[in-house]
Design an enzyme around this catalytic site. Sequence first.
Site, PDB file in Angstrom:
ATOM      1  N   ASP A 214       0.838  -1.204   0.000  1.00  0.00           N
ATOM      2  CA  ASP A 214       0.000   0.000   0.000  1.00  0.00           C
ATOM      3  C   ASP A 214       0.877   1.259   0.000  1.00  0.00           C
ATOM      4  O   ASP A 214       1.852   1.338   0.758  1.00  0.00           O
ATOM      5  CB  ASP A 214      -0.878  -0.028   1.260  1.00  0.00           C
ATOM      6  CG  ASP A 214      -1.925   1.065   1.280  1.00  0.00           C
ATOM      7  OD1 ASP A 214      -2.813   1.046   0.420  1.00  0.00           O
ATOM      8  OD2 ASP A 214      -1.863   1.932   2.179  1.00  0.00           O
ATOM      9  N   GLU A 277       1.548  -0.575  -5.006  1.00  0.00           N
ATOM     10  CA  GLU A 277       0.550   0.453  -5.289  1.00  0.00           C
ATOM     11  C   GLU A 277       1.316   1.771  -5.271  1.00  0.00           C
ATOM     12  O   GLU A 277       1.538   2.359  -4.217  1.00  0.00           O
ATOM     13  CB  GLU A 277      -0.569   0.493  -4.236  1.00  0.00           C
ATOM     14  CG  GLU A 277      -1.666   1.463  -4.650  1.00  0.00           C
ATOM     15  CD  GLU A 277      -2.206   2.360  -3.554  1.00  0.00           C
ATOM     16  OE1 GLU A 277      -3.263   2.974  -3.755  1.00  0.00           O
ATOM     17  OE2 GLU A 277      -1.585   2.474  -2.476  1.00  0.00           O
TER      18      GLU A 277
HETATM   19  C1  GLC Z   1      -4.280   3.102  -0.642  1.00  0.00           C
HETATM   20  C2  GLC Z   1      -5.505   2.254  -0.489  1.00  0.00           C
HETATM   21  C3  GLC Z   1      -6.619   3.140  -0.051  1.00  0.00           C
HETATM   22  C4  GLC Z   1      -6.263   3.747   1.274  1.00  0.00           C
HETATM   23  C5  GLC Z   1      -4.933   4.478   1.197  1.00  0.00           C
HETATM   24  C6  GLC Z   1      -4.394   4.775   2.557  1.00  0.00           C
HETATM   25  O1  GLC Z   1      -4.411   4.064  -1.632  1.00  0.00           O
HETATM   26  O2  GLC Z   1      -5.764   1.566  -1.667  1.00  0.00           O
HETATM   27  O3  GLC Z   1      -7.829   2.443   0.043  1.00  0.00           O
HETATM   28  O4  GLC Z   1      -7.233   4.661   1.672  1.00  0.00           O
HETATM   29  O5  GLC Z   1      -3.956   3.677   0.566  1.00  0.00           O
HETATM   30  O6  GLC Z   1      -3.942   3.607   3.170  1.00  0.00           O
END
Ligand code: GLC
Length: 543
Positions: A214, A277
């Site tokens: 994440d 991500e």
């Molecule tokens: C990422 C996740 C999202 C979350 C953010 C903070 O973007 O996919 O859902 O709110 O991180 O952890």
Amino acid sequence: MTQELTSPSPAPQAPGTGRGPGWWRDAVIYQVYVRSFADSDGDGVGDLRGARARLPHLKDLGVDAVWLTPFYASPQADGGYDVADYRAVDPLFGSLQDADDLIRTAHDLGLRVIVDIVPNHTSDRHPWFQDPELARERYLFRPGKGENGELPPNDWESVFGGPAWTRTDRGDWYLHLFAPEQPDLNWDNPEVHAEFEAILRFWLDLGVDGFRVDVAHGMVKAPGLPDIGHGQQAKLIGNQVLPFFDQDGVHTIHRAWRRLLDGYGEAHGKQVVGVAEAWAPTAERLALYVRPDELHQAFNFQFLNAPWEAGALREVIDASLAATTSVGAPTTWVLSNHDVVRHTTRLGGGLDRARAATLLMLALPGSAYLYQGEELGLPEVTDLPDEVRQDPAFFRGGRTAGAAATSGQNGFRDGCRVPLPWSGELPPYGFGDGGSWLPQPGDWAALTVEAQTGDPASTLELYRTALALRHRLPGLGDGEMSWAPAPDGVLAFTRPGVLCAVNTLGHDVELPPPGALLLASAPVTGNGAAAVLPGDSCTWWAI
Ligand code: GLC
């Protein structure tokens, strides 16, 4: 701001080597947003037992692996992305035994399991943050500006809206790029590194096959936490490098994690993957996350954000492939996830366009991620009443659709998180016995898994056939592609033995049939001399 990439990477392996080693290179991975997938205990919230019972659906669908969003102990200030204990399952979702059972059942079915790891921030209820001494070392506290420290330390804004700083009772401020309940960790502290490596090992010991990292572009901030200077809200994707995103220092962390994952995999005879991500400003910056000594995959959000327009799509596909090929990695395509408007709605062309986009994605070289419910053609739910919403982006974003959402798009995120319809005529459509935490629309009876199964015209059967073909045809998945000549508004490309043609226009286009039709997102008509591709369609041909 220019950035130097200091540490050298090993020379990339030869790209386009087809189905070489590395299961992830052409895997289709299905995202289970646990709280909205299947509810086993009737509390209206999806859970691990519910997910385990529904794994056969994923097997039938034909995916290779499952990614589970966070199910760890959490106050749920941000749907579980605020973790209070990384080694415990939140009672809302079950127990550690349930996680263990789910992983085993998935493996028995031949499905790999990826779990989410949230290293940029913890919950404010994490024991480290609760202890003032520990917190000072392990999070980012700073004195305020102004005469009495009453102003935030810099001008950064939270992704969810409002300042990225909150003042404590003690008078100093802590940084949170997301909600105030999600304080950012201090990755200059070696204890933070050690703790996350231990957490990775904990889940590896439980049998997982990989991690979705994440906010993988966020852990390291520019030294001195400089102002941005133009009072701009943090956008997760854009063309600028920000002092809190995509800093070169994050790559050191990913290199260390790659060593850990590879080492663990070698010792246990398996291949463990990491998927970033990372909302990087360009395809080139994104490719840095998948250099041979870093993570294996990075979601291609440039593709996700591309408009439904032949030129734009071709450009983003070329740029993505060039960038990932230059580092020897496959591209990781994605159209929907729990943070963005579902592509049935986002692309602006309803189900026709969504089905076409999916077949395009599944024909491209590399790996693809599917988000639960897209195989049912679910639209974004756009009329949720404010009282039921839970997304912190909604509450902090001033409740206006123009405020920042993590997608950089205009939506809040509850509309893509509505629980899945499985069967029956009325809500909760087999999701569970006790309603659903977000209300499902009353007109989803025709969209259930039950209703679509066996109907050759359904979106579910289209996904099943497409995934079966991907497995059967060696030309799909990892490997080479070349563009083929096509009229304006049509994209055509070949993979070994297959031609994919996408008509992005709103009307029929005639083509000489390239071969035998394998699969079509909409009915193709015509005779021996001409095939009529309907508007907003995608077709696969055997050549
Ligand atoms: C990422 C996740 C999202 C979350 C953010 C903070 O973007 O996919 O859902 O709110 O991180 O952890």
